[in-house]
Scaffold this active site. Structure first.
Site, PDB file in Angstrom:
ATOM      1  N   CYS A 139      -1.748  -3.241  14.684  1.00 36.61           N
ATOM      2  CA  CYS A 139      -1.503  -2.980  13.268  1.00 36.61           C
ATOM      3  C   CYS A 139      -1.921  -4.186  12.436  1.00 36.61           C
ATOM      4  O   CYS A 139      -1.533  -5.321  12.729  1.00 36.61           O
ATOM      5  CB  CYS A 139      -0.019  -2.676  13.057  1.00 36.61           C
ATOM      6  N   GLU A 165       8.792  -2.493   8.483  1.00 39.95           N
ATOM      7  CA  GLU A 165       9.722  -1.773   9.363  1.00 39.95           C
ATOM      8  C   GLU A 165      10.953  -1.425   8.530  1.00 39.95           C
ATOM      9  O   GLU A 165      11.739  -2.304   8.162  1.00 39.95           O
ATOM     10  CB  GLU A 165      10.096  -2.660  10.553  1.00 39.95           C
ATOM     11  N   ASN A 190      -6.716   3.733  14.446  1.00 37.76           N
ATOM     12  CA  ASN A 190      -7.529   3.474  13.260  1.00 37.76           C
ATOM     13  C   ASN A 190      -8.189   2.107  13.424  1.00 37.76           C
ATOM     14  O   ASN A 190      -7.523   1.078  13.383  1.00 37.76           O
ATOM     15  CB  ASN A 190      -6.641   3.505  12.012  1.00 37.76           C
ATOM     16  N   SER A 231       8.610   5.400  16.616  1.00 35.77           N
ATOM     17  CA  SER A 231       7.367   4.879  17.175  1.00 35.77           C
ATOM     18  C   SER A 231       7.529   4.709  18.677  1.00 35.77           C
ATOM     19  O   SER A 231       8.238   3.811  19.140  1.00 35.77           O
ATOM     20  CB  SER A 231       7.012   3.545  16.514  1.00 35.77           C
ATOM     21  N   LEU A 232       6.877   5.573  19.432  1.00 37.00           N
ATOM     22  CA  LEU A 232       6.990   5.542  20.888  1.00 37.00           C
ATOM     23  C   LEU A 232       5.810   4.790  21.499  1.00 37.00           C
ATOM     24  O   LEU A 232       5.979   3.751  22.129  1.00 37.00           O
ATOM     25  CB  LEU A 232       7.064   6.981  21.411  1.00 37.00           C
ATOM     26  N   CYS A 245       3.397  -5.347  15.716  1.00 34.94           N
ATOM     27  CA  CYS A 245       2.665  -4.399  16.562  1.00 34.94           C
ATOM     28  C   CYS A 245       1.221  -4.883  16.699  1.00 34.94           C
ATOM     29  O   CYS A 245       0.557  -5.174  15.710  1.00 34.94           O
ATOM     30  CB  CYS A 245       2.701  -3.005  15.955  1.00 34.94           C
ATOM     31  N   CYS A 256      -3.356   1.251   7.458  1.00 32.05           N
ATOM     32  CA  CYS A 256      -2.250   0.550   6.823  1.00 32.05           C
ATOM     33  C   CYS A 256      -2.419  -0.963   6.898  1.00 32.05           C
ATOM     34  O   CYS A 256      -2.568  -1.535   7.965  1.00 32.05           O
ATOM     35  CB  CYS A 256      -0.927   0.968   7.466  1.00 32.05           C
ATOM     36  N   GLU A 287       0.831  -1.193   0.000  1.00 33.06           N
ATOM     37  CA  GLU A 287       0.000   0.000   0.000  1.00 33.06           C
ATOM     38  C   GLU A 287       0.872   1.252   0.000  1.00 33.06           C
ATOM     39  O   GLU A 287       1.894   1.305   0.673  1.00 33.06           O
ATOM     40  CB  GLU A 287      -0.919   0.021   1.220  1.00 33.06           C
ATOM     41  N   CYS A 335       5.272  -7.466   7.777  1.00 33.41           N
ATOM     42  CA  CYS A 335       6.162  -6.861   8.769  1.00 33.41           C
ATOM     43  C   CYS A 335       6.429  -7.873   9.876  1.00 33.41           C
ATOM     44  O   CYS A 335       5.536  -8.624  10.266  1.00 33.41           O
ATOM     45  CB  CYS A 335       5.534  -5.595   9.353  1.00 33.41           C
TER      46      CYS A 335
END
Length: 346
Positions: free
Chosen positions: A113, A152, A280, A204-205, A110, A323, A89, A106
Site C-alpha cells: 500500500c 486504519e 493495483n 482485511s484478510l 501494509c 489509494c 484522498e 497510516c
C-alpha cells in the site's frame, strides 16, 4: 474541527438538541438552510441564525477539492485539501458510493500500500470525515460511504464512530451502506456492536497464513486469520449483514492452490463475501498484479467450492490512482521498499 466542537458551539449560541440536529442535518446532506418545513428565521434561535454564515463557511473550508481524476469505470479519485495544508484522498464510486479517508497516512504499514509507506502523519477529525462526504455530494449523490481510504479506521476509532453515527442518523444513508474497514483491531468488534448505528464490516484478510499476514501487515494486531474470521462471524450474525473479507491478489504471493484451500476452510458456510481485488500496481514496489484471467479463474474456483466471491477492480486503475498515489505524487517522495517472501516460503 470535531463534531463535538460544532455541537458545543451551537449550544453556546442557544441551540437546543433539535436546532443542533437541524444544522448538522442540512450540512451533511448538502441542503440549503432555507429548505424544509421549518424556515431558519422561524425555527432557529437568533444567536444561531446570526452565527450561521460564519460557521457554515468554516464547515465548508474543512475540505476543498484540489483535483479530480475521473476514470473509465465511472469512479473519480479526489485529492482533498484540509485546512492545515495536509491532503487526503476520497473516491467517488459507481452507483453513488464514496470511499473516505480516516487518517493522513497510516501506521499499519501494509507492504503493498502506498499510504502505508509514509507512516501516520495525523488523525482526520470527525468533522473532516463528514466534510469529505459533503464535498463529494457537490459532485454527485452519495448513498453509501465506505471507510476504505487512507488510514486504519480502528486507529481513529472515536472520530470514525462519531462520523458514522451522524451519517447514519442525519446523513440519509442506510446503516448497512456504511462500511467500516479494518485489519482486525479487537476493539472494533466491541465498539461497533455497542453503537446506535451499526455499520457493515469489511475485514482485511489477504492471506490465510499467519506468518505471511504478519509480513504483509507488519504493524497490524497479532490476530490470526482464524481469529479474525471468528470475530467477524459473530458481528455478522449480530447485525444481519455479511462481513466483507478483503483480499488483495498478489501474483506469486497469495494466489496459490494452498491459499484457495485455506479460504474454503475459513469462509465456507460463513455469513461472508470475499472481495478479491487484483493488486493495483505501484511504482518501485516488487509486487505484481496477476492477469485478469488468472484472477477470474481463482474466483470461479472459490464459487464452485462454496465461497461467495466477488472479483473487483480497484477504482482508478487507468489514472494510476490507487489509494495514496495521488497524494504521494503531489507531496511525498518515493521510499525504499521491503521485499516480501513468496507464499510458498511461508
Amino acid at each position: 474541527m470535531q463534531l463535538s466542537t460544532i455541537r458545543q458551539r451551537l449550544r453556546a449560541l442557544g441551540a437546543l438538541p433539535l436546532h443542533e440536529q437541524r444544522v448538522l442535518r442540512d450540512w451533511v446532506q448538502g441542503r440549503p438552510y432555507d429548505q424544509g418545513r421549518r424556515r431558519p428565521n422561524d425555527f432557529l434561535p437568533l444567536g444561531v441564525r446570526t452565527a450561521l454564515p460564519a460557521l457554515d463557511a468554516e464547515l465548508h473550508a474543512m475540505a476543498r477539492l484540489i483535483s479530480s481524476h475521473p476514470a473509465e469505470d465511472g469512479s473519480a479519485r479526489l485529492l482533498v485539501g484540509l485546512a492545515d495544508g495536509q491532503a487526503v484522498e476520497s473516491v467517488l464510486l459507481p452507483r453513488d458510493g464514496l470511499c473516505v479517508s480516516s487518517q493522513v497516512g497510516c501506521a499499519v504499514g501494509c507492504q503493498f500500500c502506498m499510504t502505508g509507506r509514509e507512516g501516520l502523519i495525523r488523525q482526520v477529525s470527525s468533522g473532516e470525515i463528514i466534510a469529505q462526504v459533503v464535498l463529494a455530494r457537490t459532485q454527485r449523490p452519495v448513498k453509501k460511504v465506505v471507510f476504505m481510504g487512507m488510514g486504519e479506521p480502528a486507529h481513529n476509532l472515536d472520530n470514525v464512530l462519531d462520523a458514522i453515527e451522524l451519517l447514519g442518523t442525519e446523513g440519509n444513508i442506510g446503516h448497512k451502506n456504511l462500511v467500516f474497514s479494518t485489519v482486525g483491531d479487537p476493539r472494533v468488534f466491541e465498539r461497533l456492536a455497542q453503537g446506535v448505528v451499526k455499520p457493515a464490516l469489511a475485514l482485511s484478510l489477504h492471506t490465510t497464513k499467519p506468518a505471511l499476514r504478519e509480513q504483509l501487515l507488519p504493524r497490524a494486531p497479532r490476530i490470526t486469520p482464524e481469529q479474525l474470521v471468528e470475530a467477524g462471524e459473530q458481528y455478522a450474525r449480530l447485525t444481519g449483514y455479511p462481513v466483507q473479507y478483503q483480499w488483495t491478489l498478489l501474483e506469486g504471493i497469495n494466489d496459490g492452490e494452498d491459499e484457495i484451500d485455506g479460504i474454503v476452510r475459513l469462509l465456507k458456510g460463513k455469513y461472508a463475501v470475499l472481495n478479491m481485488i487484483p493488486y493495483n500496481t505501484i511504482p518501485d514496489l516488487a509486487f505484481k498484479r496477476p492477469s485478469w484471467e488468472s484472477a477470474r479463474a481463482i474466483a470461479a474456483t472459490l464459487h464452485q467450492r462454496g465461497v461467495l466471491t466477488k472479483l473487483r477492480d480497484s477504482a482508478g486503475q487507468d489514472v494510476d490512482g490507487g489509494c495514496g498515489q495521488l497524494r504521494a505524487r503531489a507531496a511525498v517522495p518515493a521510499r525504499k521498499t521491503i521485499a516480501i517472501g513468496r507464499a510458498d516460503a511461508s
